[in-house]
Design an enzyme around this catalytic site. Structure first.
Site, PDB file in Angstrom:
ATOM      1  N   GLY A  87     -48.210 -27.494   6.450  1.00  0.00           N
ATOM      2  CA  GLY A  87     -47.416 -28.281   5.504  1.00  0.00           C
ATOM      3  C   GLY A  87     -45.963 -28.510   5.877  1.00  0.00           C
ATOM      4  O   GLY A  87     -45.153 -28.840   5.012  1.00  0.00           O
ATOM      5  N   SER A  88     -45.624 -28.379   7.159  1.00  0.00           N
ATOM      6  CA  SER A  88     -44.199 -28.589   7.502  1.00  0.00           C
ATOM      7  C   SER A  88     -43.799 -30.052   7.303  1.00  0.00           C
ATOM      8  O   SER A  88     -42.666 -30.335   6.897  1.00  0.00           O
ATOM      9  CB  SER A  88     -43.898 -28.124   8.931  1.00  0.00           C
ATOM     10  OG  SER A  88     -44.509 -28.969   9.870  1.00  0.00           O
ATOM     11  N   ASN A  89     -44.714 -30.973   7.554  1.00  0.00           N
ATOM     12  CA  ASN A  89     -44.401 -32.390   7.279  1.00  0.00           C
ATOM     13  C   ASN A  89     -44.308 -32.644   5.782  1.00  0.00           C
ATOM     14  O   ASN A  89     -43.464 -33.421   5.340  1.00  0.00           O
ATOM     15  CB  ASN A  89     -45.439 -33.316   7.916  1.00  0.00           C
ATOM     16  CG  ASN A  89     -45.155 -33.562   9.389  1.00  0.00           C
ATOM     17  OD1 ASN A  89     -44.199 -34.256   9.737  1.00  0.00           O
ATOM     18  ND2 ASN A  89     -45.960 -32.964  10.257  1.00  0.00           N
ATOM     19  N   HIS A  95     -49.346 -38.489  13.707  1.00  0.00           N
ATOM     20  CA  HIS A  95     -50.179 -37.896  14.758  1.00  0.00           C
ATOM     21  C   HIS A  95     -49.269 -37.423  15.905  1.00  0.00           C
ATOM     22  O   HIS A  95     -48.352 -38.147  16.303  1.00  0.00           O
ATOM     23  CB  HIS A  95     -51.186 -38.948  15.268  1.00  0.00           C
ATOM     24  CG  HIS A  95     -52.128 -38.387  16.283  1.00  0.00           C
ATOM     25  ND1 HIS A  95     -53.177 -37.558  15.951  1.00  0.00           N
ATOM     26  CD2 HIS A  95     -52.156 -38.511  17.633  1.00  0.00           C
ATOM     27  CE1 HIS A  95     -53.816 -37.208  17.056  1.00  0.00           C
ATOM     28  NE2 HIS A  95     -53.230 -37.772  18.083  1.00  0.00           N
ATOM     29  N   VAL A 138     -60.558 -42.931  13.327  1.00  0.00           N
ATOM     30  CA  VAL A 138     -59.567 -41.864  13.363  1.00  0.00           C
ATOM     31  C   VAL A 138     -58.439 -42.177  14.359  1.00  0.00           C
ATOM     32  O   VAL A 138     -58.691 -42.496  15.519  1.00  0.00           O
ATOM     33  CB  VAL A 138     -60.249 -40.527  13.746  1.00  0.00           C
ATOM     34  CG1 VAL A 138     -59.215 -39.402  13.855  1.00  0.00           C
ATOM     35  CG2 VAL A 138     -61.293 -40.175  12.712  1.00  0.00           C
ATOM     36  N   GLU A 173     -41.350 -35.154  14.476  1.00  0.00           N
ATOM     37  CA  GLU A 173     -42.246 -35.620  13.403  1.00  0.00           C
ATOM     38  C   GLU A 173     -41.512 -35.615  12.065  1.00  0.00           C
ATOM     39  O   GLU A 173     -41.619 -36.553  11.277  1.00  0.00           O
ATOM     40  CB  GLU A 173     -43.479 -34.709  13.286  1.00  0.00           C
ATOM     41  CG  GLU A 173     -44.456 -34.847  14.431  1.00  0.00           C
ATOM     42  CD  GLU A 173     -45.730 -34.042  14.188  1.00  0.00           C
ATOM     43  OE1 GLU A 173     -46.175 -33.923  13.033  1.00  0.00           O
ATOM     44  OE2 GLU A 173     -46.285 -33.516  15.163  1.00  0.00           O
TER      45      GLU A 173
HETATM   46  C1  GRF Z   1     -48.803 -32.279  12.726  1.00  0.00           C
HETATM   47  O1  GRF Z   1     -48.612 -32.039  14.094  1.00  0.00           O
HETATM   48  C2  GRF Z   1     -49.288 -33.697  12.503  1.00  0.00           C
HETATM   49  O2  GRF Z   1     -48.811 -34.598  13.432  1.00  0.00           O
HETATM   50  C3  GRF Z   1     -50.782 -33.549  12.638  1.00  0.00           C
HETATM   51  O3  GRF Z   1     -51.078 -32.295  12.078  1.00  0.00           O
HETATM   52  C4  GRF Z   1     -49.933 -31.450  12.150  1.00  0.00           C
HETATM   53  C5  GRF Z   1     -49.651 -30.993  10.760  1.00  0.00           C
HETATM   54  O4  GRF Z   1     -48.598 -30.055  10.720  1.00  0.00           O
HETATM   55  N1  GRF Z   1     -51.477 -34.641  12.018  1.00  0.00           N
HETATM   56  P1  GRF Z   1     -47.971 -29.624   9.336  1.00  0.00           P
HETATM   57  O5  GRF Z   1     -49.108 -29.117   8.466  1.00  0.00           O
HETATM   58  O6  GRF Z   1     -47.298 -30.814   8.741  1.00  0.00           O
HETATM   59  O7  GRF Z   1     -46.993 -28.519   9.648  1.00  0.00           O
END
Ligand code: GRF
Length: 191
Positions: free
Chosen positions: A20-22, A114, A149, A179
């Site tokens: 969940g860092s994003n 991605h 995908v 990201e």
């Molecule tokens: C990220 O590298 C994103 O690009 C990919 O899955 C990963 C998710 O990371 N789709 P997080 O859960 O957001 O930390």
């Protein structure tokens, strides 16, 4: 109404499966007055997703939907999205493939991030494959989601140089920082 700008923010759901860092970076972004989105729902296919804590910390409703029976799961998700008046979906490490039917209901309103320079390295284990192929550059991509995908139209990309002694761990760390910057930028670009 947004109390600062007088404009309405787009109600948004973030779908996760893990760290969940994003999600965390998107929540921070959504709180800025200039952000076009308001995140008011987090969906996870598993209760084990560590990222669920970001929903809790920020008082955002979160729902765990078991995807073993995909069509049933998607019906449940759609009903929650309708109730919450969600107009936009950000996939952020969501490990389930959404059906054509579901995507068509949200056509052009689902995006994903991605960790590669698409169309190269679709799918899983991107960093390992990039390093095995001795690539000099990798990066990340935000794209629209369609029924294949990691295939939809690209919105934005950020390149990252690969160092001599790069490892999967170090590359992942470097790209993840990008990201977290790229996802908000891409949202601003399209909304
Ligand atoms: C990220 O590298 C994103 O690009 C990919 O899955 C990963 C998710 O990371 N789709 P997080 O859960 O957001 O930390």
């Amino acid at each position: 109404m947004n109390q600062f700008t007088g404009s309405k923010k787009i109600l948004t759901a973030v779908f996760i499966s893990g760290r969940g860092s994003n999600l965390n970076s998107l929540i921070k972004f959504s709180k800025k007055k200039s952000s076009p989105i308001k995140i008011n729902l987090v969906i996870s296919n598993t209760k084990k997703a560590k990222g669920l804590k970001y929903a809790d910390i920020n008082n955002i409703q979160r729902k765990i939907i078991n995807f073993k029976k995909k069509s049933l799961a998607e019906m449940k998700v759609l009903s929650i999205l309708n109730k919450k008046k969600i107009m936009f979906i950000c996939l952020a490490g969501f490990m389930k493939i959404l059906s054509k039917k579901f995507i068509s209901k949200f056509n052009g309103k689902i995006i994903n991030i991605h960790p590669s320079l698409l169309p190269k390295y679709k799918g899983l284990n991107t960093h390992l494959r990039v390093l095995q192929n001795n690539e000099k550059i990798s990066g990340c991509t935000v794209h629209y989601v369609n029924n294949k995908v990691d295939y939809g139209k690209i919105i934005m990309q950020k390149k990252v140089k690969i160092s001599k002694n790069e490892t999967v761990y170090s590359l992942n760390k470097k790209i993840l920082i990008e990201e977290h910057r790229l996802y908000p930028k891409a949202i601003t670009k399209i909304l």
